[in-house]
Design an enzyme around this catalytic site. Structure first.
Site, PDB file in Angstrom:
ATOM      1  CB  SER A 123     -33.912 -29.460 -30.572  1.00  0.00           C
ATOM      2  OG  SER A 123     -35.214 -28.957 -30.417  1.00  0.00           O
ATOM      3  CE1 TYR A 148     -32.415 -24.786 -33.898  1.00  0.00           C
ATOM      4  CE2 TYR A 148     -34.627 -25.687 -33.687  1.00  0.00           C
ATOM      5  CZ  TYR A 148     -33.386 -25.413 -33.135  1.00  0.00           C
ATOM      6  OH  TYR A 148     -33.128 -25.789 -31.847  1.00  0.00           O
ATOM      7  CE  LYS A 152     -30.127 -27.584 -32.789  1.00  0.00           C
ATOM      8  NZ  LYS A 152     -28.738 -27.308 -32.371  1.00  0.00           N
TER       9      LYS A 152
HETATM   10  N1  UFG Z   1     -45.924 -19.089 -26.978  1.00  0.00           N
HETATM   11  C1  UFG Z   1     -46.929 -18.147 -26.781  1.00  0.00           C
HETATM   12  N2  UFG Z   1     -46.600 -16.835 -26.892  1.00  0.00           N
HETATM   13  C2  UFG Z   1     -45.342 -16.405 -27.179  1.00  0.00           C
HETATM   14  C3  UFG Z   1     -44.327 -17.382 -27.378  1.00  0.00           C
HETATM   15  C4  UFG Z   1     -44.652 -18.712 -27.278  1.00  0.00           C
HETATM   16  O1  UFG Z   1     -48.072 -18.504 -26.529  1.00  0.00           O
HETATM   17  O2  UFG Z   1     -45.128 -15.200 -27.271  1.00  0.00           O
HETATM   18  C5  UFG Z   1     -46.254 -20.515 -26.838  1.00  0.00           C
HETATM   19  C6  UFG Z   1     -46.001 -21.289 -28.111  1.00  0.00           C
HETATM   20  O3  UFG Z   1     -47.122 -21.235 -28.938  1.00  0.00           O
HETATM   21  C7  UFG Z   1     -45.718 -22.669 -27.558  1.00  0.00           C
HETATM   22  C8  UFG Z   1     -45.087 -22.408 -26.188  1.00  0.00           C
HETATM   23  O4  UFG Z   1     -45.434 -21.080 -25.861  1.00  0.00           O
HETATM   24  O5  UFG Z   1     -46.912 -23.347 -27.375  1.00  0.00           O
HETATM   25  C9  UFG Z   1     -43.583 -22.537 -26.196  1.00  0.00           C
HETATM   26  O6  UFG Z   1     -43.076 -21.719 -27.249  1.00  0.00           O
HETATM   27  P1  UFG Z   1     -41.522 -21.415 -27.397  1.00  0.00           P
HETATM   28  O7  UFG Z   1     -41.344 -20.594 -28.630  1.00  0.00           O
HETATM   29  O8  UFG Z   1     -40.975 -20.904 -26.123  1.00  0.00           O
HETATM   30  O9  UFG Z   1     -40.924 -22.876 -27.560  1.00  0.00           O
HETATM   31  P2  UFG Z   1     -41.203 -23.945 -28.703  1.00  0.00           P
HETATM   32  O10 UFG Z   1     -41.721 -25.142 -27.974  1.00  0.00           O
HETATM   33  O11 UFG Z   1     -41.996 -23.446 -29.828  1.00  0.00           O
HETATM   34  O12 UFG Z   1     -39.743 -24.050 -29.243  1.00  0.00           O
HETATM   35  C10 UFG Z   1     -38.889 -24.969 -28.796  1.00  0.00           C
HETATM   36  C11 UFG Z   1     -37.429 -24.526 -28.983  1.00  0.00           C
HETATM   37  C12 UFG Z   1     -37.039 -24.557 -30.417  1.00  0.00           C
HETATM   38  C13 UFG Z   1     -37.540 -25.790 -31.104  1.00  0.00           C
HETATM   39  C14 UFG Z   1     -39.016 -25.899 -30.911  1.00  0.00           C
HETATM   40  C15 UFG Z   1     -39.675 -26.993 -31.668  1.00  0.00           C
HETATM   41  O13 UFG Z   1     -37.210 -23.229 -28.473  1.00  0.00           O
HETATM   42  O14 UFG Z   1     -35.636 -24.517 -30.487  1.00  0.00           O
HETATM   43  O15 UFG Z   1     -39.221 -26.074 -29.532  1.00  0.00           O
HETATM   44  O16 UFG Z   1     -39.750 -28.152 -30.926  1.00  0.00           O
HETATM   45  F1  UFG Z   1     -37.271 -25.817 -32.404  1.00  0.00           F
END
Ligand code: UFG
Length: 337
Positions: A123, A148, A152
């Site tokens: 990831s 988590y 990884k």
């Molecule tokens: N976000 C919102 N509202 C929501 C959900 C997410 O604004 O309801 C934003 C988050 O703040 C972030 C972006 O959308 O800025 C993406 O969020 P996600 O949760 O979809 O994805 P992440 O980048 O946080 O997560 C991903 C992977 C994980 C990993 C993580 C850290 O899904 O497995 O990146 O790199 F661990």
């Protein structure tokens, strides 16, 4: 023949379809801990092929031994893992037990049974809050900010060391950025349990009326529009990267026995852009509001994909708008709307 652990899950089911399309025979092991049998029906609906399915937990060494005894696969794609960042902070041992033990079992059995090739689901989380953007595979990893993320990082290291010690083993770690969307047939897609953590499932559930309002976590970041930047990669493009990775090892084309590739588009897209893109491509309005930043989020991360483009000969192809249409088509399929 390829063993796909977690093959009933979101990335696993799409990868199984692409493997079958490429002519591979697939054996799936899954315990439905975060998936269900409907994805197997979807795979059959798309390909007309029913992959061999064994319901088992990869942490169950004897059950996995029976799989290795029964099927003569040369390659393994190991998806099966827990993936909720927040839950991993609350229940670290659950994550360390599951994500490490399953990998250890598979690597040990691969050695014992002389199976050659493994693709591991890593990831972009391993880069943490990177100092240089876009991140290349050589960008130093940052200390993990969640158990988590730590699983990884540790898994990458375990794979590297195991491959170094066993000259008949090859491994590729694929560092996924943000996989989104669904198969164009809308027969398989992401099936989050409970309240989605990830952005796109939350968007589609809000559009479907299951959630009242999408919260955008932060509009005060130091980015062009104040929201976070991510590299959203289409799930079918991501799935294809696994087929190419397997082919590279099967055909003995890998340069090193252990390799790492970023799997992203190379293009940063902000949360606002994604939300607006979803509205535009599906011709609807989404109920959303700005909320405080979410703990643990990095401001920006996107991939330098040069290595995957040049070495794997793979690149992301699907247009973001098509991906966002597929996400909504899948949600409507799930909800019968
Ligand atoms: N976000 C919102 N509202 C929501 C959900 C997410 O604004 O309801 C934003 C988050 O703040 C972030 C972006 O959308 O800025 C993406 O969020 P996600 O949760 O979809 O994805 P992440 O980048 O946080 O997560 C991903 C992977 C994980 C990993 C993580 C850290 O899904 O497995 O990146 O790199 F661990």
């Amino acid at each position: 023949m390829v063993l796909v652990t977690g093959g009933a899950g979101y990335i696993g089911s799409h990868t199984t379809v692409e493997l079958i399309n490429a002519g591979y025979e697939v054996v799936i092991v899954d315990n439905f801990s975060n998936s269900d049998a409907s994805s197997l029906e979807g795979i059959y609906g798309i390909t007309g092929v029913k992959p061999t399915f064994i319901e088992a937990n990869c942490c169950d060494r004897e059950a996995m031994r029976r799989v290795f005894e029964a099927y003569d696969f040369a390659s393994v794609i190991h998806f099966a893992a827990f993936k909720a960042v927040g839950e991993s902070v609350e229940q670290p041992l659950k994550y360390y037990q599951n994500n490490m033990l399953s990998l250890l079992n598979i690597l040990e059995l691969m050695g014992e049974y002389g199976r050659q090739n493994i693709v591991f689901s890593s990831s972009a989380t391993v880069y943490g809050d990177a100092e240089e953007l876009p991140v290349t595979e050589r960008t130093p990893r940052k200390p993990a900010t969640s158990p988590y993320g730590n699983t990884k990082q540790m898994a990458e290291d375990i794979l590297r060391d195991t491959v170094a010690a066993n000259s008949s083993l090859r491994g590729i770690a694929l560092r996924y950025f943000n996989p989104i969307g669904a198969h164009p047939t809308a027969l398989i897609g992401e099936l989050p349990r409970g309240v989605p953590n990830n952005l796109v499932p939350y968007i589609t559930q809000t559009a479907a009326g299951v959630r009242e309002c999408l919260s955008i976590f932060g509009d005060d970041y130091d980015t062009p529009d104040g929201s976070c930047l991510r590299d959203f990669i289409d799930i079918v493009d991501l799935a294809r990267a696994h087929v190419v990775a397997i082919g590279r090892m099967v055909e003995d084309k890998n340069k090193e026995r252990y390799e790492i590739f970023n799997v992203g588009t190379g293009r940063p897209v902000s949360v606002f852009e994604l939300v607006n893109g979803f509205e535009r491509s599906n011709n609807l309005k989404l109920n959303y509001r700005v909320a405080p930043r979410r703990a643990g989020d990095v401001m920006a991360v996107w991939a330098d994909t040069t290595l995957a483009n040049e070495e794997l000969g793979w690149k992301a192809e699907r247009e973001l708008e098509d991906t966002l249409r597929s996400a909504w088509a899948w949600e409507r399929h799930v909800r019968n709307i």
